[in-house]
Design an enzyme around this catalytic site. Sequence first.
Site: not given
Ligand code: NAD
Ligand code: 0WE
Length: 256
Positions: A66, A156, A163
Amino acid sequence: MTSNLDGRNAVVFGVANKRSIAWAIAQGLHKAGAKLAITYQNERLEQEAKDLILSLPGAEAFMCDVSKDEEIDQLFGELKRRYGKLHALVHSVAFAPAEELKVDFVNTTREGFRIAHDISVYSLVSLARAAAPLMEDGGSIITMTYYGAERVVPRYNVMGVAKAALECTVRYLAYDLGKHNIRVNAISAGPIKTLAARGISDFSEMLKAHAERAPLKRNVDVNEIGATGVFLASDASSGITGEVIYVDCGYNIMGF
Ligand code: NAD
Ligand code: 0WE
């Protein structure tokens, strides 16, 4: 039997593996009868993502980074040829360089800030613009956010700032696209142990503290995010746009 998304086409961004939130939403949409196009980021994730995606009958897999305009253009050209119309788009993508989530926020680099906003925020604008012409019958665009947009969650960091921009982007897109009956909403999920959460030190302690404070006294299950994704993609949510819906076991309502 008919389901609420029968005859609808959806594209899902952000499947890396079976723990991905995007995968839970994709499974929910599939069960509700939607026809799915699912994208993965690059060759590195191709094998694992494709095995998963192709396990859903009728689902097709596409590669799309993306951060690359030409890959987005190419993908939507392909989606138009293959599906004609689109009814839902799920954006479940975020990234900040690992280093930015380790140091103090005050030390965020210009490049780290740029990358986090490009991939985690601008991509939604870009995908919404490309998808809108295919949403001839109206549509639903869904993105994923986190409470760190509103309150400080230590480490974060720049993702919290991104966000906050994402949630505001949801409102501006909802305004622009509302005249085409395209709705735009965000799901604010509680912490879930996915690939994006792995490598974040103390994540297990965070989950524990979250469960203790949340009114429901537990962590959110990824399938509860999937079910909310289905709701937002369906006509059951036809009056909802520009919103942030919390699926966090109530954590965000607490003051003490
Ligand atoms: P995940 O790692 O499974 O998903 C993140 C995705 O982003 C991956 O599939 C990765 O390939 C994709 N991505 C990163 N850079 C990209 C690029 N340049 N082009 C295309 N795709 C790209 O982890 P997740 O936790 O399922 O995260 C999905 C969403 O949910 C994120 O926006 C994250 O911030 C949000 N989120 C996560 C949590 C949590 O605690 N896991 C909580 C709230 C929100
Ligand atoms: O949105 C997220 C994670 C997003 C994320 C995670 C990574 C890890 C690997 C974005 N970029 C990267 N880059 C990397 O190289 N969350 C909501 C999960 C999350 O991440 C945290 C949290 C929580 C919750 C990071 C610090 C503190 C809390």
